[in-house]
Design a protein around this motif. Structure first.
Motif, short mmCIF file in Angstrom:
data_model
loop_
_atom_site.label_atom_id
_atom_site.label_comp_id
_atom_site.label_asym_id
_atom_site.label_seq_id
_atom_site.Cartn_x
_atom_site.Cartn_y
_atom_site.Cartn_z
N ALA A 97 0.83 -1.20 0.00
CA ALA A 97 0.00 0.00 0.00
C ALA A 97 0.86 1.26 0.00
O ALA A 97 0.58 2.23 -0.71
CB ALA A 97 -0.92 -0.02 1.21
N LEU A 98 1.94 1.24 0.81
CA LEU A 98 2.83 2.41 0.89
C LEU A 98 3.52 2.66 -0.44
O LEU A 98 3.62 3.81 -0.89
CB LEU A 98 3.87 2.19 2.00
CG LEU A 98 4.86 3.33 2.24
CD1 LEU A 98 4.14 4.56 2.80
CD2 LEU A 98 5.97 2.89 3.19
N PHE A 99 4.00 1.60 -1.08
CA PHE A 99 4.71 1.75 -2.35
C PHE A 99 3.78 2.32 -3.42
O PHE A 99 4.16 3.23 -4.16
CB PHE A 99 5.27 0.39 -2.80
CG PHE A 99 6.19 0.49 -3.97
CD1 PHE A 99 7.55 0.71 -3.78
CD2 PHE A 99 5.73 0.37 -5.27
CE1 PHE A 99 8.42 0.81 -4.86
CE2 PHE A 99 6.58 0.47 -6.36
CZ PHE A 99 7.94 0.70 -6.15
N SER A 100 2.56 1.80 -3.49
CA SER A 100 1.60 2.28 -4.49
C SER A 100 1.25 3.74 -4.25
O SER A 100 1.13 4.53 -5.19
CB SER A 100 0.34 1.42 -4.44
OG SER A 100 0.62 0.09 -4.82
N LYS A 101 1.09 4.10 -2.96
CA LYS A 101 0.72 5.47 -2.61
C LYS A 101 1.81 6.46 -3.03
O LYS A 101 1.53 7.54 -3.57
CB LYS A 101 0.47 5.57 -1.11
CG LYS A 101 0.13 6.96 -0.63
CD LYS A 101 -0.06 6.99 0.90
CE LYS A 101 -0.32 8.41 1.40
NZ LYS A 101 -0.44 8.45 2.89
N GLU A 102 3.08 6.10 -2.80
CA GLU A 102 4.19 7.04 -3.03
C GLU A 102 4.66 7.07 -4.48
O GLU A 102 5.12 8.11 -4.95
CB GLU A 102 5.36 6.72 -2.10
CG GLU A 102 5.03 6.94 -0.63
CD GLU A 102 6.26 6.87 0.26
OE1 GLU A 102 7.39 6.93 -0.27
OE2 GLU A 102 6.09 6.78 1.49
N THR A 103 4.56 5.95 -5.19
CA THR A 103 5.06 5.91 -6.57
C THR A 103 3.96 6.00 -7.61
O THR A 103 4.25 6.27 -8.78
CB THR A 103 5.85 4.60 -6.82
OG1 THR A 103 4.95 3.48 -6.70
CG2 THR A 103 6.99 4.46 -5.82
N GLY A 104 2.72 5.75 -7.20
CA GLY A 104 1.61 5.81 -8.15
C GLY A 104 1.45 4.56 -8.98
O GLY A 104 0.70 4.56 -9.97
N MET A 105 2.16 3.49 -8.65
CA MET A 105 2.00 2.22 -9.37
C MET A 105 2.27 1.07 -8.42
O MET A 105 2.89 1.25 -7.37
CB MET A 105 2.94 2.16 -10.58
CG MET A 105 4.43 2.13 -10.27
SD MET A 105 5.45 2.01 -11.77
CE MET A 105 5.31 3.69 -12.39
N THR A 106 1.79 -0.12 -8.79
CA THR A 106 2.01 -1.29 -7.95
C THR A 106 3.47 -1.70 -8.00
O THR A 106 4.20 -1.34 -8.94
CB THR A 106 1.14 -2.47 -8.41
OG1 THR A 106 1.60 -2.89 -9.71
CG2 THR A 106 -0.33 -2.11 -8.45
N LEU A 107 3.88 -2.46 -7.00
CA LEU A 107 5.26 -2.94 -6.96
C LEU A 107 5.59 -3.78 -8.19
O LEU A 107 6.65 -3.60 -8.82
CB LEU A 107 5.49 -3.76 -5.68
CG LEU A 107 6.87 -4.39 -5.52
CD1 LEU A 107 7.94 -3.31 -5.44
CD2 LEU A 107 6.93 -5.27 -4.28
#
Length: 417
Positions: free
Chosen positions: A334-344
């Motif tokens: 969730a954190l990665f998607s929120k900050e980068t705008g895409m899924t891991l």
């Protein structure tokens, strides 16, 4: 009992290749304490004075750890007879890489003829990745000899070595009093501005500042002009390394690029070579900042991105990364998607495809080999992801650029690097 403890400690140290010496507190010859570094290699008498200075401050209640200007650490304590001291060292708390050795020789204004002897010297010194065991051994010995009141004292290079530099007349221009102050201040102002330009990835500004620096009075520190040019370039490399780190580029990227510059710097043969290398450095560090700056991300996301960028062939699945970083998988996702705008998964595939594009244009490797080098074990899945992201197959991507002229192709490769 006390002698048995001391002898036992010395035996342990010697069996593990640690150099130890027993010396009288006054009137002894101390030139071999550093294994001949100053007397034999550097050809200076400074150790006798430095050792006497250190021994003056020893007392039975303290274990002294001193790190000198050569990054060497020594442990020392007075023995129960109160007339002799046990000294162990040198040991290294940090590895002396080729870059650090070059920096050290430059900082101490030593001739390049000392590079090889110093390298051999450091290769024979024990390196301690964790100094705690070494320090605890001496603290335990001190407590056995003098009771629980025994304590540790640390001293840095300023205590151990006194290499004072006189500044009167430094860079002085006859008939222009205080001009030397202006020269130094101008140079430091330009260096700070270069740090700012690199940290923001502003290549044009950084190049302009380097050109401005060349027009200032740069003193020749050594009689060997070529070595002097190399040393100034090494200084520039150090400044830019710190600028990239300040910008949020992970040290693994900085260190990799910085180390690649060492042989290039050592090949400098004239002033034009030095300027070309410096321009190359500016471009390279600005590209590092543009491609790997991570300050806008949280520390956890920075670590994820660094893991991805440094090993595209590793298992970069959510479960693997969450286990490696000790984080909850759902939270990490969730954190990665929120900050980068895409899924891991999409981010990993994007980085792998970016690298694949570079290999397709710069090598003649088969597509299956490129897929494997980019972390795809299934060539069909690789082709599917490539087409989804690039809108064409890997084969068509490569063929569409074969007919391009060399200059245009080089420009594309540059943009992908």
């Amino acid at each position: 009992m006390e002698n048995n403890m001391i002898n036992f400690t010395e035996e342990i140290l010697k069996n593990n290749s640690f150099h130890t010496s027993r010396v009288r507190l006054t009137g002894d010859n101390y030139e071999n304490i550093d294994m001949g570094l100053r007397k034999t290699i550097i050809k200076t008498e400074d150790l006798q004075i430095a050792a006497e200075h250190l021994l003056q401050f020893l007392n039975p209640q303290m274990v002294h750890f001193s790190t000198d200007i050569f990054k060497c650490t020594y442990a020392a304590l007075i023995l129960p007879d109160k007339e002799t001291a046990l000294i162990c060292g040198p040991v290294l708390y940090e590895k002396i890489s080729q870059q650090k050795l070059l920096d050290l020789v430059y900082e101490l204004s030593l001739s390049e003829k000392f590079l090889e002897p110093l390298k051999r010297y450091y290769d024979n010194i024990p390196y301690l990745s964790s100094p705690a065991m070494f320090e605890n051994l001496f603290l335990t010995l001190g407590k056995e000899l003098y009771g629980k009141s025994s304590t540790i004292v640390f001293h840095g290079p300023d205590f151990y070595d006194k290499w004072d530099v006189p500044y009167h007349n430094y860079l002085r221009i006859p008939g222009q009093p205080f001009s030397n102050i202006d020269i130094i201040e101008t140079r430091y102002e330009i260096e700070n501005a270069i740090i700012g330009a690199i940290a923001s990835g502003n290549e044009e500004l950084a190049l302009g500042l380097f050109a401005k620096m060349h027009k200032t009075c740069m003193p020749q520190r050594l009689s060997d002009n070529i070595r002097d040019l190399k040393n100034y370039t090494i200084t520039g490399n150090t400044i830019m390394r710190k600028a990239a780190e300040h910008a949020g580029v992970h040290p693994i990227h900085i260190d990799c690029y910085s180390n690649s510059l060492i042989p290039v710097i050592e090949c400098i043969a004239n002033e034009n070579d030095a300027r070309m290398v410096q321009r190359k450095m500016v471009h390279g560090y600005c590209q590092l900042v543009k491609n790997y700056r991570q300050k806008k991300y949280s520390p956890l996301v920075q670590k994820i991105i660094t893991c991805i960028d440094t090993d595209l062939c590793a298992d970069l699945s959510l479960n693997s990364l969450s286990e490696h970083l000790g984080a909850n998988a759902s939270y990490l996702s969730a954190l990665f998607s929120k900050e980068t705008g895409m899924t891991l998964t999409n981010y990993v595939n994007m980085r792998r495809i970016e690298y694949a594009k570079k290999l397709l244009l710069s090598t003649s490797l088969p597509i299956k080999s490129i897929a494997l080098q980019c972390g795809f074990t299934d060539v069909y899945y690789f082709s599917k992801q490539f087409k989804r992201i690039v809108q064409c197959t890997p084969k068509n991507f490569r063929q569409s650029y074969i007919s391009m002229d060399k200059k245009h192709l080089q420009e594309i490769q540059k943009n992908l690097s």
